[in-house]
Scaffold this active site. Sequence first.
Site, PDB file in Angstrom:
ATOM      1  N   GLY A  29       0.872  -1.095   0.103  1.00  7.85           N
ATOM      2  CA  GLY A  29      -0.088  -0.201   0.076  1.00  7.85           C
ATOM      3  C   GLY A  29       0.760   1.204  -0.038  1.00  7.85           C
ATOM      4  O   GLY A  29       1.973   1.320  -0.525  1.00  7.85           O
ATOM      5  N   HIS A  35       4.538   2.129  -7.892  1.00  6.80           N
ATOM      6  CA  HIS A  35       3.312   1.091  -8.147  1.00  6.80           C
ATOM      7  C   HIS A  35       2.587   1.237  -9.258  1.00  6.80           C
ATOM      8  O   HIS A  35       2.195  -0.092  -9.959  1.00  6.80           O
ATOM      9  CB  HIS A  35       2.545   0.908  -6.664  1.00  6.80           C
ATOM     10  CG  HIS A  35       3.316   0.948  -5.461  1.00  6.80           C
ATOM     11  ND1 HIS A  35       3.547   1.990  -4.760  1.00  6.80           N
ATOM     12  CD2 HIS A  35       3.818  -0.250  -4.989  1.00  6.80           C
ATOM     13  CE1 HIS A  35       4.058   1.349  -3.438  1.00  6.80           C
ATOM     14  NE2 HIS A  35       4.323   0.271  -3.404  1.00  6.80           N
ATOM     15  N   GLU A 146      12.268  -2.838  -9.472  1.00  6.49           N
ATOM     16  CA  GLU A 146      13.871  -3.041  -9.534  1.00  6.49           C
ATOM     17  C   GLU A 146      14.249  -2.121  -8.326  1.00  6.49           C
ATOM     18  O   GLU A 146      15.670  -2.188  -8.031  1.00  6.49           O
ATOM     19  CB  GLU A 146      14.531  -2.534 -10.588  1.00  6.49           C
ATOM     20  CG  GLU A 146      14.129  -3.461 -11.835  1.00  6.49           C
ATOM     21  CD  GLU A 146      14.883  -3.157 -13.247  1.00  6.49           C
ATOM     22  OE1 GLU A 146      15.558  -2.199 -13.399  1.00  6.49           O
ATOM     23  OE2 GLU A 146      14.687  -4.236 -13.929  1.00  6.49           O
ATOM     24  N   LYS A 147      13.839  -1.327  -7.623  1.00  5.05           N
ATOM     25  CA  LYS A 147      14.505  -0.374  -6.621  1.00  5.05           C
ATOM     26  C   LYS A 147      14.522  -1.384  -5.534  1.00  5.05           C
ATOM     27  O   LYS A 147      15.786  -1.135  -4.765  1.00  5.05           O
ATOM     28  CB  LYS A 147      13.266   0.886  -6.048  1.00  5.05           C
ATOM     29  CG  LYS A 147      13.933   1.605  -4.981  1.00  5.05           C
ATOM     30  CD  LYS A 147      13.210   2.672  -4.721  1.00  5.05           C
ATOM     31  CE  LYS A 147      12.068   2.383  -3.580  1.00  5.05           C
ATOM     32  NZ  LYS A 147      12.595   1.828  -2.344  1.00  5.05           N
ATOM     33  N   ASP A 148      13.738  -2.130  -5.218  1.00  2.00           N
ATOM     34  CA  ASP A 148      14.044  -3.422  -4.199  1.00  2.00           C
ATOM     35  C   ASP A 148      14.809  -4.579  -4.850  1.00  2.00           C
ATOM     36  O   ASP A 148      14.371  -5.598  -5.070  1.00  2.00           O
ATOM     37  CB  ASP A 148      13.049  -3.900  -3.431  1.00  2.00           C
ATOM     38  CG  ASP A 148      12.214  -2.634  -2.907  1.00  2.00           C
ATOM     39  OD1 ASP A 148      12.905  -2.282  -1.793  1.00  2.00           O
ATOM     40  OD2 ASP A 148      11.156  -2.133  -3.136  1.00  2.00           O
ATOM     41  N   GLN A 151      15.244  -8.031  -3.321  1.00  2.00           N
ATOM     42  CA  GLN A 151      13.997  -8.725  -3.288  1.00  2.00           C
ATOM     43  C   GLN A 151      13.750  -9.150  -4.513  1.00  2.00           C
ATOM     44  O   GLN A 151      13.333 -10.552  -4.520  1.00  2.00           O
ATOM     45  CB  GLN A 151      13.125  -7.633  -2.879  1.00  2.00           C
ATOM     46  CG  GLN A 151      11.642  -8.021  -2.992  1.00  2.00           C
ATOM     47  CD  GLN A 151      10.511  -7.244  -2.314  1.00  2.00           C
ATOM     48  OE1 GLN A 151      10.353  -7.357  -1.213  1.00  2.00           O
ATOM     49  NE2 GLN A 151       9.887  -6.326  -3.234  1.00  2.00           N
ATOM     50  N   SER A 183       9.335   5.891  -3.376  1.00  2.00           N
ATOM     51  CA  SER A 183       9.137   5.040  -2.126  1.00  2.00           C
ATOM     52  C   SER A 183       8.043   5.488  -1.244  1.00  2.00           C
ATOM     53  O   SER A 183       7.664   6.463  -1.103  1.00  2.00           O
ATOM     54  CB  SER A 183      10.506   5.115  -1.653  1.00  2.00           C
ATOM     55  OG  SER A 183      10.289   4.076  -0.008  1.00  2.00           O
ATOM     56  N   ARG A 185       8.153   5.253   1.815  1.00  8.01           N
ATOM     57  CA  ARG A 185       8.739   5.842   2.891  1.00  8.01           C
ATOM     58  C   ARG A 185       8.992   7.547   2.446  1.00  8.01           C
ATOM     59  O   ARG A 185       9.338   8.224   3.730  1.00  8.01           O
ATOM     60  CB  ARG A 185      10.222   5.267   3.254  1.00  8.01           C
ATOM     61  CG  ARG A 185       9.743   3.393   3.864  1.00  8.01           C
ATOM     62  CD  ARG A 185      11.205   2.817   3.995  1.00  8.01           C
ATOM     63  NE  ARG A 185      11.041   1.459   4.002  1.00  8.01           N
ATOM     64  CZ  ARG A 185      10.721   0.903   5.159  1.00  8.01           C
ATOM     65  NH1 ARG A 185      11.066   1.628   6.385  1.00  8.01           N
ATOM     66  NH2 ARG A 185      10.705  -0.476   5.143  1.00  8.01           N
TER      67      ARG A 185
HETATM   68  O1  PAF Z   1       8.085  -4.673  -1.872  1.00  7.32           O
HETATM   69  C1  PAF Z   1       7.102  -4.768  -1.150  1.00  7.32           C
HETATM   70  O2  PAF Z   1       6.208  -3.733  -1.055  1.00  7.32           O
HETATM   71  C2  PAF Z   1       6.950  -6.061  -0.257  1.00  7.32           C
HETATM   72  O3  PAF Z   1       8.173  -6.485   0.229  1.00  7.32           O
HETATM   73  C3  PAF Z   1       5.900  -7.147  -0.937  1.00  7.32           C
HETATM   74  C4  PAF Z   1       6.456  -7.660  -2.090  1.00  7.32           C
HETATM   75  C5  PAF Z   1       4.639  -6.638  -1.274  1.00  7.32           C
HETATM   76  C6  PAF Z   1       5.746  -8.295   0.066  1.00  7.32           C
HETATM   77  O4  PAF Z   1       5.145  -7.690   1.068  1.00  7.32           O
END
Ligand code: PAF
Length: 279
Positions: A29, A35, A146-148, A151, A183, A185
């Site tokens: 969210g 996003h 790709e920012k994360d 992950q 972000s 944040r």
């Molecule tokens: O990147 C994120 O916002 C979170 O790590 C994700 C992939 C939604 C998992 O909670």
Amino acid sequence: MQVFETINALQKELSQLNSKSIGLVPTMGALHRGHLSLMNQSLEDNDITVVSVFVNPTQFNDKNDLEKYPRTLDKDTQLVNSLGVDYVFAPTVEEMYPEPDTRVFNYSPQDEVMEGIYRPGHFNGMCQIVSKLFSIVQPTRAYFGEKDYQQLVIVKRMVEDLKLDIEVVGCPIVREKDGLALSSRNALLSKEERENALLISKTLFESLKLAANYSLKETLSFVKNTIQQNDNLELQYFEIVDANTLLPLEEWEDSSSIIGCITVFCGAVRLIDNIKYKG
Ligand code: PAF
């Protein structure tokens, strides 16, 4: 657009779609243009797009960080609706974790470096929730920013490891006009902190220019020193790594795919960013 809060209701709806391709955009969210770019890509690639909105407690190693995380579901659903997304999945913590999730995911070395050092358990929690979302939605494709970057690499490994028939699509970092990587944040930054945070992307872009004429180690030192010289920023790490193994490199010639990953505290807000040097 329909919003579902339970797994059963969402699965019932999805089961009626038969063979349609489904794109999943997992989010926590506090949606922003980053996003939206993932959602637009999914809308372009798939018949149906599901956006999940769930602040996943198991991936937070810091309680305070979890509490502070911005929660803006009403605004988020309005935004998602305006894009033409089909379904939002916004479950409660009890719905996703009726029992504690005790599964352990181990993707060494990628989950042991960088964020893995500073956020112990983070990638395990992330794999717990993403694997649950994958098995609930059974998407054709899933979209990650790709920012994360770390992950994204770990999700790809998990999909390979679990033999899931899901295409993991990485989407480029979206930046503000002045360079700041988008972000959730960023909403927590004061005006002054946001000004200071600009040094992160500015330094990464400068380092990309330097990389053509300077050694990897010199480029590494340039980024570290520039950030450390600013009293309002606290560098947690900057690493120049192989883009697949995420292990640190010594020379530019050591890999054909190289990325620099950085994490900086700007006041109490932890920001991450990265830059691709090669590949
Ligand atoms: O990147 C994120 O916002 C979170 O790590 C994700 C992939 C939604 C998992 O909670």
